[in-house]
Motif scaffolding. Structure first.
Motif, PDB file in Angstrom:
ATOM      1  N   ARG A 104      65.127 -46.743  12.889  1.00 22.39           N
ATOM      2  CA  ARG A 104      65.081 -45.952  11.646  1.00 22.39           C
ATOM      3  C   ARG A 104      65.692 -44.574  11.862  1.00 22.39           C
ATOM      4  N   GLU A 105      65.397 -44.007  12.997  1.00 20.63           N
ATOM      5  CA  GLU A 105      65.953 -42.677  13.289  1.00 20.63           C
ATOM      6  C   GLU A 105      67.474 -42.736  13.417  1.00 20.63           C
ATOM      7  N   ALA A 106      67.986 -43.754  14.112  1.00 22.05           N
ATOM      8  CA  ALA A 106      69.434 -43.891  14.284  1.00 22.05           C
ATOM      9  C   ALA A 106      70.132 -44.058  12.931  1.00 22.05           C
ATOM     10  N   ARG A 107      69.506 -44.861  12.039  1.00 19.75           N
ATOM     11  CA  ARG A 107      70.087 -45.039  10.701  1.00 19.75           C
ATOM     12  C   ARG A 107      70.104 -43.732   9.928  1.00 19.75           C
ATOM     13  N   LEU A 108      69.022 -42.989  10.034  1.00 19.67           N
ATOM     14  CA  LEU A 108      68.942 -41.716   9.321  1.00 19.67           C
ATOM     15  C   LEU A 108      69.967 -40.726   9.867  1.00 19.67           C
ATOM     16  N   ARG A 109      70.141 -40.693  11.188  1.00 18.16           N
ATOM     17  CA  ARG A 109      71.134 -39.807  11.791  1.00 18.16           C
ATOM     18  C   ARG A 109      72.539 -40.168  11.306  1.00 18.16           C
ATOM     19  N   GLN A 110      72.834 -41.463  11.195  1.00 15.49           N
ATOM     20  CA  GLN A 110      74.145 -41.897  10.735  1.00 15.49           C
ATOM     21  C   GLN A 110      74.378 -41.479   9.284  1.00 15.49           C
ATOM     22  N   LEU A 111      73.344 -41.601   8.457  1.00 12.65           N
ATOM     23  CA  LEU A 111      73.462 -41.167   7.059  1.00 12.65           C
ATOM     24  C   LEU A 111      73.742 -39.666   6.964  1.00 12.65           C
ATOM     25  N   ILE A 112      73.055 -38.900   7.809  1.00 10.73           N
ATOM     26  CA  ILE A 112      73.271 -37.449   7.800  1.00 10.73           C
ATOM     27  C   ILE A 112      74.704 -37.125   8.203  1.00 10.73           C
ATOM     28  N   ILE A 113      75.196 -37.777   9.267  1.00  8.64           N
ATOM     29  CA  ILE A 113      76.562 -37.530   9.738  1.00  8.64           C
ATOM     30  C   ILE A 113      77.577 -37.874   8.649  1.00  8.64           C
ATOM     31  N   GLU A 114      77.407 -39.017   8.010  1.00 10.88           N
ATOM     32  CA  GLU A 114      78.340 -39.429   6.958  1.00 10.88           C
ATOM     33  C   GLU A 114      78.302 -38.469   5.778  1.00 10.88           C
ATOM     34  N   SER A 115      77.115 -37.981   5.445  1.00 10.87           N
ATOM     35  CA  SER A 115      76.984 -37.062   4.314  1.00 10.87           C
ATOM     36  C   SER A 115      77.736 -35.761   4.586  1.00 10.87           C
ATOM     37  N   TYR A 116      77.556 -35.185   5.770  1.00  9.39           N
ATOM     38  CA  TYR A 116      78.239 -33.927   6.101  1.00  9.39           C
ATOM     39  C   TYR A 116      79.738 -34.140   6.282  1.00  9.39           C
ATOM     40  N   ASP A 117      80.135 -35.286   6.841  1.00  7.29           N
ATOM     41  CA  ASP A 117      81.561 -35.572   6.975  1.00  7.29           C
ATOM     42  C   ASP A 117      82.216 -35.685   5.606  1.00  7.29           C
ATOM     43  N   HIS A 118      81.488 -36.255   4.652  1.00 12.00           N
ATOM     44  CA  HIS A 118      82.012 -36.372   3.285  1.00 12.00           C
ATOM     45  C   HIS A 118      82.221 -34.990   2.673  1.00 12.00           C
ATOM     46  N   ILE A 119      81.253 -34.090   2.906  1.00  9.66           N
ATOM     47  CA  ILE A 119      81.379 -32.708   2.408  1.00  9.66           C
ATOM     48  C   ILE A 119      82.586 -32.027   3.044  1.00  9.66           C
ATOM     49  N   GLU A 120      82.770 -32.221   4.352  1.00 11.44           N
ATOM     50  CA  GLU A 120      83.896 -31.584   5.055  1.00 11.44           C
ATOM     51  C   GLU A 120      85.231 -32.103   4.525  1.00 11.44           C
ATOM     52  N   THR A 121      85.342 -33.398   4.341  1.00  8.78           N
ATOM     53  CA  THR A 121      86.594 -33.984   3.859  1.00  8.78           C
ATOM     54  C   THR A 121      86.927 -33.489   2.456  1.00  8.78           C
ATOM     55  N   HIS A 122      85.936 -33.477   1.577  1.00 11.31           N
ATOM     56  CA  HIS A 122      86.167 -33.018   0.202  1.00 11.31           C
ATOM     57  C   HIS A 122      86.597 -31.553   0.189  1.00 11.31           C
ATOM     58  N   GLY A 123      85.897 -30.703   0.967  1.00 14.73           N
ATOM     59  CA  GLY A 123      86.246 -29.285   1.003  1.00 14.73           C
ATOM     60  C   GLY A 123      87.627 -29.050   1.576  1.00 14.73           C
ATOM     61  N   THR A 124      88.000 -29.808   2.625  1.00 14.48           N
ATOM     62  CA  THR A 124      89.326 -29.658   3.226  1.00 14.48           C
ATOM     63  C   THR A 124      90.420 -30.044   2.238  1.00 14.48           C
ATOM     64  N   ASN A 125      90.207 -31.096   1.483  1.00 12.71           N
ATOM     65  CA  ASN A 125      91.189 -31.512   0.475  1.00 12.71           C
ATOM     66  C   ASN A 125      91.336 -30.465  -0.624  1.00 12.71           C
ATOM     67  N   LEU A 126      90.220 -29.866  -1.054  1.00 12.81           N
ATOM     68  CA  LEU A 126      90.297 -28.812  -2.071  1.00 12.81           C
ATOM     69  C   LEU A 126      91.100 -27.620  -1.559  1.00 12.81           C
ATOM     70  N   LEU A 127      90.883 -27.241  -0.325  1.00  9.37           N
ATOM     71  CA  LEU A 127      91.606 -26.098   0.250  1.00  9.37           C
ATOM     72  C   LEU A 127      93.093 -26.403   0.406  1.00  9.37           C
ATOM     73  N   ALA A 128      93.399 -27.653   0.741  1.00 11.05           N
ATOM     74  CA  ALA A 128      94.804 -28.033   0.905  1.00 11.05           C
ATOM     75  C   ALA A 128      95.560 -27.994  -0.422  1.00 11.05           C
ATOM     76  N   ASP A 129      94.863 -28.157  -1.540  1.00  8.56           N
ATOM     77  CA  ASP A 129      95.497 -28.174  -2.864  1.00  8.56           C
ATOM     78  C   ASP A 129      95.706 -26.779  -3.434  1.00  8.56           C
ATOM     79  N   ILE A 130      95.169 -25.737  -2.761  1.00  6.23           N
ATOM     80  CA  ILE A 130      95.308 -24.368  -3.279  1.00  6.23           C
ATOM     81  C   ILE A 130      96.743 -23.884  -3.068  1.00  6.23           C
ATOM     82  N   THR A 131      97.395 -23.407  -4.135  1.00  4.42           N
ATOM     83  CA  THR A 131      98.755 -22.852  -4.058  1.00  4.42           C
ATOM     84  C   THR A 131      98.775 -21.504  -4.782  1.00  4.42           C
ATOM     85  N   PHE A 132      99.739 -20.678  -4.398  1.00  2.00           N
ATOM     86  CA  PHE A 132      99.888 -19.358  -5.015  1.00  2.00           C
ATOM     87  C   PHE A 132     101.314 -19.216  -5.549  1.00  2.00           C
TER      88      PHE A 132
END
Length: 693
Positions: free
Chosen positions: A318-346
């Motif tokens: 149960r702990e291993a599953r929960l750790r994997q869910l946490i990792i995937e959740s934060y990785d999803h946040i990182e990927t989304h934020g990186t894509n938003l930053l890459a789309d910024i133009t001036f």
């Protein structure tokens, strides 16, 4: 089992608090033990069923009727009796549960009765928690107090809870029972409970005067037999006739006081106080409570350790599953934020073009002002050239150059101001884009895994847009060079004058010094005095019987010493004179060489000035041939400034890109740190019951 000290038990208690503060099974027990350690104090607690004669016994011990005694249950509050020093007057004080002092003053039996009995409770507006009496009691000290409580089987819930609370924090119990009846089931249960809790128990049989000695011995033997069934060390049992003891104290009847049995109880209490046995009683009480909780913890830990291997594997899964869910959740946040930053133009091109247009407007304005300066210069210079007034032409040229220099400085300031405003607008663009980024991330992070208010501060900590602009400053000009030439020429002339003056002063200085040493020699010779004469002395010696031989002896020692000193003075004078002449000759030579050098440098510098003026006149004549619409002078400066601006704009655009790159790096690092914190927290708390993040 090794007996622990109070400090050792407190240390273990602190460890238990840190380990089991959130445990649903042990937290309450540990908190209860912690309260026990904080509130337990050295106090003798008078306990017994209601109307066991507690108030009468305490009055007898105190030697005065301070506490009201009735046949029915009377005491409703806790009465604490404190010792006072010799010479102090007895006083009382009532304290509410919130610590507020209700009333205090000298001893007043009616007021004490009002606060301590059920009969008067309707007249009391604020219920007291404690009634504190300050009296002269021989068997009490600053550490040890005496406490009266409601009955152990009080008729009200409030009074019963009051007794339970004070029992919890007491280490010594003065347990009262009626001597004619002995102890019943209730007494037996209470005494057994106190002994099991490690409290020091003193048993007192009241109303001793209502039975015979034989009856008392029978009661005592029955009690000891009953007590022996659950304790190996039977507590001391004292019979007391409280009313008889009070009468004896008032009348001074020693025999009656001895027969009342109170003296033996007082001696026991005095010994208890003098030997400070109450300290060990307090420690035993704490140790008993500590050991009870320790046994519960050991039992609890033993139960946890007996979990089956399958249960442990399931928990780990149960702990291993929960750790994997946490990792995937934060990785999803990182990927989304990186894509938003890459789309910024001036829109840098538009902003740069606008700045360049503004710079051209400034250039046209400065060109117009320079043409006006040159027009004035041409007009005035022609007038002076027609009259061959070259110095006036030079002055006009210097004025023109000063005006151009001032114009260039103003130009540079305006250019720098425009560029600074441009960079500030770039900063605003970045701030607006990052604000939209954080707003989008807050909407995306529905589970609120990241504290974005904190993230805004952390992510911007080392991200900033730096401006870079190095403008050419026209600090060197013909005017400045001319000023430098003239300043150096003045310095050379002054140096030449000083060298020439020194050359003329050296012979006079030499003559003065020669005269001074000659005068010094004359004074020293005078100090020798006149040359001594040769001394003569006649000696006579018998040669024959009638004849004598006479010899004249001469002594020139003083004359010779004088001559030696004189010659030494002349020698020193000649040596000093020679040194002075050599030094003077050297100084004269150096002065002549310095003067020749300066004259040659002045000649060469004057030639440079002449060449400079000639070249300047040629430049002026060349400048006068320019038309009034010629912008060559300012265009040369504009080309250099525009080149610098173009480079600065490129640097600014690169800095904006670098700012976003650095922000992206910070963002990824921050998200990974938050992920690590969450996983670490999960790792720390997984053994405390059900695993959770």
């Amino acid at each position: 089992m090794e007996l622990l000290s109070k400090e050792q038990m407190k240390q273990s208690l602190e460890e238990w608090v840190s380990l089991y503060a959130d445990d649903p099974f042990l937290a309450n027990d540990i908190q209860h033990l912690q309260d026990h350690f904080e509130h337990t104090r050295s106090q003798i607690l008078a306990v017994g069923q209601f109307s066991a004669g507690k108030s009468a016994l305490l009055n007898a011990l105190l030697g005065h009727t301070y506490l009201k005694a009735h046949t029915n249950e009377t005491t409703k509050t806790i009465t604490r009796i404190f010792a006072i020093q010799n010479g102090q007057l007895p006083t009382f004080k009532t304290v509410a549960a919130n610590g507020e002092v209700i009333e205090e003053g000298g001893m007043d039996s009616e007021k004490i009765e009002k606060y301590t009995t059920f009969q008067k409770e309707s007249s009391v507006s604020l219920e007291p928690r404690y009634v504190d009496l300050y009296l002269d009691v021989p068997f009490l000290n600053d550490d040890l107090i005496l406490v009266d409580t409601p009955g152990a089987n009080s008729r009200t819930i409030e009074a019963f809870e009051t007794t339970e609370d004070i029992l919890f924090s007491s280490a010594t119990v003065l347990y009262l029972f009626q001597a004619p009846r002995g102890i019943d089931v209730v007494d037996d249960e209470l005494i057994q409970r106190f002994l099991q809790q490690g409290k020091h128990v003193i048993l007192v049989g009241t109303r001793y005067d209502t039975i015979s000695e034989t009856q008392w011995q029978d009661v005592k033997m029955a009690m000891e037999k009953r007590l022996a069934t659950y304790c190996s060390d039977i507590p001391a049992i004292f019979p007391v006739a409280s009313l008889q003891a009070m009468e004896a104290k008032h009348s001074g009847n020693e025999k009656l006081l001895a027969e009342s049995g109170l003296l033996q109880l007082e001696q026991e209490l005095s010994m208890y106080m003098e030997t400070k046995a109450y300290e060990s009683s307090e420690l035993n009480s704490l140790r008993h409570a500590y050991e009870e909780v320790m046994l519960r913890i050991q039992s609890y830990e033993s139960m946890n350790q007996s979990l089956s291997i399958e249960q442990e594997k399931e928990r780990q899964l149960r702990e291993a599953r929960l750790r994997q869910l946490i990792i995937e959740s934060y990785d999803h946040i990182e990927t989304h934020g990186t894509n938003l930053l890459a789309d910024i133009t001036f829109d840098s091109d538009s902003a740069d073009e606008q700045l360049i247009l503004q710079l051209k407007e400034v250039q046209m304005k400065k060109n117009k002002e320079e043409r006006q300066f040159r027009k004035t210069f041409r007009r005035e210079s022609h007038k002076h050239l027609e009259k061959s007034k070259f110095q006036s032409v030079m002055a006009e040229y210097q004025t023109y150059q000063d005006e151009c220099l001032s114009l260039l400085k103003q130009w540079n300031e305006e250019v720098h101001s425009l560029f600074t405003n441009h960079v500030d607008r770039r900063r605003v663009d970045i701030e607006e884009e990052l604000a939209r980024f954080f707003q989008a991330m807050e909407l995306f992070d529905l589970e609120h895994k990241v504290d974005w208010d904190v993230a805004k501060v952390e992510l911007k900590s080392n991200v900033q847009l730096n401006e870079k602009l190095d403008l050419i400053q026209m600090i060197e000009s013909r005017t400045k060079e001319m000023k430098q030439f003239k300043s150096k020429h003045t310095r050379l002339i002054n140096s030449s004058k000083r060298a020439d003056q020194k050359l003329h002063e050296l012979p006079e200085l030499l003559e003065t010094k020669v005269s001074d040493i000659a005068a010094d020699l004359e004074l020293e010779i005078q100090s020798l005095g006149n040359m001594p004469k040769v001394e003569e002395r006649v000696e006579e010696k018998k040669k024959w019987f009638l004849f004598k031989e006479r010899t004249v002896l001469k002594d020139s020692t003083a004359r010779d010493e004088w001559s030696e000193k004189y010659e030494e003075l002349k020698r020193q004078h000649d040596q000093t004179h020679q040194q002075l002449m050599e030094q003077s000759a050297k100084q004269m030579k150096e002065a002549e060489e310095e003067l020749v050098r300066l004259e040659e440098e002045i000649r060469l510098h004057e030639k440079k000035i002449d060449d400079y003026e000639t070249n300047t006149i040629q430049e002026i004549q060349e400048l006068l041939r320019f038309s009034s619409s010629d912008t060559q002078f300012m265009d040369e400066q504009a080309e250099e400034i525009n080149a610098i601006i173009i480079d600065a704009l490129e640097d600014t655009n690169e800095a904006m890109s670098q700012t976003l790159r650095q922000f992206t790096i910070n963002f990824k690092k921050y998200i990974n740190q938050e992920k690590a914190k969450t996983l670490q927290h999960l790792h720390v708390t997984r053994y405390k019951g059900e695993t959770h993040a």
